[in-house]
Design an enzyme around this catalytic site. Structure first.
Site, PDB file in Angstrom:
ATOM      1  N   GLU A 295       0.856  -1.191   0.000  1.00  0.00           N
ATOM      2  CA  GLU A 295       0.000   0.000   0.000  1.00  0.00           C
ATOM      3  C   GLU A 295       0.890   1.238   0.000  1.00  0.00           C
ATOM      4  O   GLU A 295       1.694   1.454   0.914  1.00  0.00           O
ATOM      5  CB  GLU A 295      -0.911  -0.001   1.237  1.00  0.00           C
ATOM      6  CG  GLU A 295      -2.011   1.025   1.197  1.00  0.00           C
ATOM      7  CD  GLU A 295      -3.061   0.770   0.118  1.00  0.00           C
ATOM      8  OE1 GLU A 295      -3.800   1.729  -0.201  1.00  0.00           O
ATOM      9  OE2 GLU A 295      -3.156  -0.360  -0.418  1.00  0.00           O
ATOM     10  N   GLU A 325      -0.478   9.718  -5.933  1.00  0.00           N
ATOM     11  CA  GLU A 325       0.638   8.766  -5.912  1.00  0.00           C
ATOM     12  C   GLU A 325       0.921   8.223  -7.310  1.00  0.00           C
ATOM     13  O   GLU A 325       2.083   8.040  -7.687  1.00  0.00           O
ATOM     14  CB  GLU A 325       0.319   7.629  -4.936  1.00  0.00           C
ATOM     15  CG  GLU A 325       0.264   8.101  -3.489  1.00  0.00           C
ATOM     16  CD  GLU A 325      -0.838   7.466  -2.638  1.00  0.00           C
ATOM     17  OE1 GLU A 325      -1.198   8.077  -1.614  1.00  0.00           O
ATOM     18  OE2 GLU A 325      -1.338   6.393  -3.006  1.00  0.00           O
ATOM     19  N   ASP A 479      -7.214   2.885   2.652  1.00  0.00           N
ATOM     20  CA  ASP A 479      -6.887   1.613   3.306  1.00  0.00           C
ATOM     21  C   ASP A 479      -8.093   0.676   3.309  1.00  0.00           C
ATOM     22  O   ASP A 479      -7.957  -0.529   3.066  1.00  0.00           O
ATOM     23  CB  ASP A 479      -6.411   1.873   4.736  1.00  0.00           C
ATOM     24  CG  ASP A 479      -5.213   2.817   4.774  1.00  0.00           C
ATOM     25  OD1 ASP A 479      -4.254   2.562   4.029  1.00  0.00           O
ATOM     26  OD2 ASP A 479      -5.249   3.805   5.520  1.00  0.00           O
TER      27      ASP A 479
END
Length: 497
Positions: A295, A325, A479
């Site tokens: 992750e 990201e 998450d």
């Protein structure tokens, strides 16, 4: 068709009666006219269902658990206590005036904090930074904990993923990370924490949230998001990594989830270069047949991101990341669309698709002769998610990507299930498979809310998110999305990693 034709003929007959002076129609004609009119109105009512209702109903029908489910998952290695507070409110309480935004790779003062916060708030983007001054950080942390309405939560990607996985009663979850007394108290009872992971003091992370449309000075947030910072040495050095890998032998997991690499960035190049080598060595010790999901999180150092791409990505089987990201990854590796400074609004599906394919081609196993393990990427942005897999390695992808979107839609609103009145569709209904030619024009059908396309031996599954209109909490959404996607994913047994 014949019913419509009959209705037209009878209507013409009725009009004829009207013009001949008769105000009353024969009963037979009325009966036949009423049938199609009644059918038409009921059809209109059913077609008036909103796109959001149709998508949500389709999710409930189409999301099914895989044939083979994980029974043991090990998660590590970043864990902490999150202090969630209003960003603008806290900065005002610290007697900081609004000004111009400016990004900082590492924060050294409350002025740096203010500038970085404004920089990302103006873009509606998430970010995470290391605060170098321990004493100033502790002063800010005390002010945050005492601020009216501040809340304490389980924090750190690993702990949050562990918490989400623990909602499945048949799943055993091992969590390794710096777990202090407060965090241990807040963790789900189902989570196993090895004794070597327990420590006397908790690590605290400060999460400055802002709402969509919130204004501070001349800065206005385009969407709800958060800015995270900490002075967290345990997580910053990934000090639990070796303990984590050692504990796998006894626990015998079927899946390993790894996070926290981004925390090392703030430690400086000399430390992260050395520690990353040790991390790669430790990860390489995990048995080859166990899939590893990595992750990712917000980073600013292109050299560090490049090192992760070159050294870590080829030895994991799956990664999870968001739009910031993804673009930074492409910028660091000079990939597709690297000249873009930032996404403008909802990221273009074709551009996202190009970068995802590039990652798998450069660092994954698109070539069967490659020694790389990476075969899966779970991408999430506010309006839609894409699950990308190399053909032959994963199953149940459509259900997995929908499950991730469903949890984003419910959790952002603080609910256990999707409430149609509180969400809205923001995903494009038409888009292209690539930004470059040749490309395919694709469209989203709300009744079957997964669009599938292929580029070579790589398959893309896209589903929209029903975006919460007034999100209560944005932290940990990524998450939860990745955890849910993994629960619904199945690894095909004929392909050992």
């Amino acid at each position: 068709m014949w019913r419509k034709a009959s209705a037209a003929a009878l209507l013409a007959l009725a009009v004829g009666y009207f013009y001949q002076g008769s105000s009353e129609l024969p009963e037979q004609i009325l009966q036949y006219i009423n049938l199609p009119v009644f059918w038409s109105s009921s059809h209109t009512l059913s077609s008036q269902k909103s796109e959001e209702q149709v998508i949500s109903a389709a999710w409930e029908t189409l999301i099914t658990l895989p044939t083979r489910q994980w029974s043991k998952v090990a998660v590590g290695v970043n864990a902490c206590v999150d202090v969630v507070v209003s960003g603008v409110g806290l900065l005002q309480a610290l007697a900081v005036d609004p000004g111009t935004g400016l990004d900082h790779e590492v924060l050294h003062s409350k002025e740096d904090l203010k500038e970085a916060f404004i920089h990302y708030m103006g873009r509606g983007a998430a970010a995470e930074r290391f605060f170098s001054d321990k004493e100033v950080f502790q002063w800010i942390a005390r002010a945050a904990a005492e601020y009216p309405g501040a809340k304490l939560y389980v924090g750190g990607n690993a702990a949050l993923i562990g918490q989400k996985l623990a909602t499945y009663p048949d799943l055993m979850v091992l969590l390794c990370g710096p777990v202090g007394p407060k965090l241990h108290e807040m963790l789900d009872e189902q989570i196993i924490v090895p004794p070597d992971s327990l420590q006397e003091m908790d690590e605290y992370h400060l999460i400055l949230e802002y709402k969509a449309g919130e204004q501070w000075g001349s800065t206005r947030a385009s969407q709800a998001n958060r800015f995270i910072f900490s002075h967290d040495v345990s997580n910053g050095e990934m000090s639990s990594l070796e303990t984590f890998v050692e504990s796998l032998e006894e626990f015998e997991p079927e899946l390993v989830v790894l996070s926290g690499l981004h925390m090392m960035e703030g430690q400086g190049r000399e430390l992260w270069e050395e520690r990353l080598k040790e991390a790669v060595s430790a990860i390489s010790d995990i048995r080859k047949e166990i899939p590893i999901h990595l992750e990712l999180a917000s980073m600013t150092d292109k050299d560090y991101m490049n090192s992760i791409m070159q050294e870590v990505m080829p030895i994991v089987s799956s990664i999870g990341l968001n739009e910031q990201e993804l673009l930074f990854l492409s910028q660091a590796g000079e990939g597709p669309h690297a000249d873009m400074e930032a996404w403008k609004g909802i990221p273009d599906v074709g551009q996202v698709s190009d970068i995802l394919l590039w990652i798998l081609e450069q660092h994954g196993r698109t070539d069967p002769s490659s020694e790389a393990d990476l075969t899966r990427i779970h991408f999430h942005t506010l309006a839609y998610h894409i699950l990308v897999t190399v053909e032959g390695y994963w199953a149940n992808e459509a259900a997995a990507v929908m499950a991730g979107a469903r949890v984003a839609s419910s959790q952002a609103c603080g609910l256990q299930s999707v409430d149609i009145s509180k969400v809205e569709l923001k995903a494009p209904l038409e888009f292209h498979s690539s930004h470059f030619e040749p490309r395919e024009k694709l469209s989203l059908n709300p009744a079957e809310p997964v669009v599938v396309w292929r580029r070579g031996n790589v398959t893309f599954h896209l589903t929209p998110v029903l975006v919460c209109k007034q999100p209560l909490r944005t932290v940990g959404l990524g998450d939860a999305i990745s955890a849910e996607g993994l629960v619904y994913s199945e690894l095909k047994t004929q392909q050992p990693f």
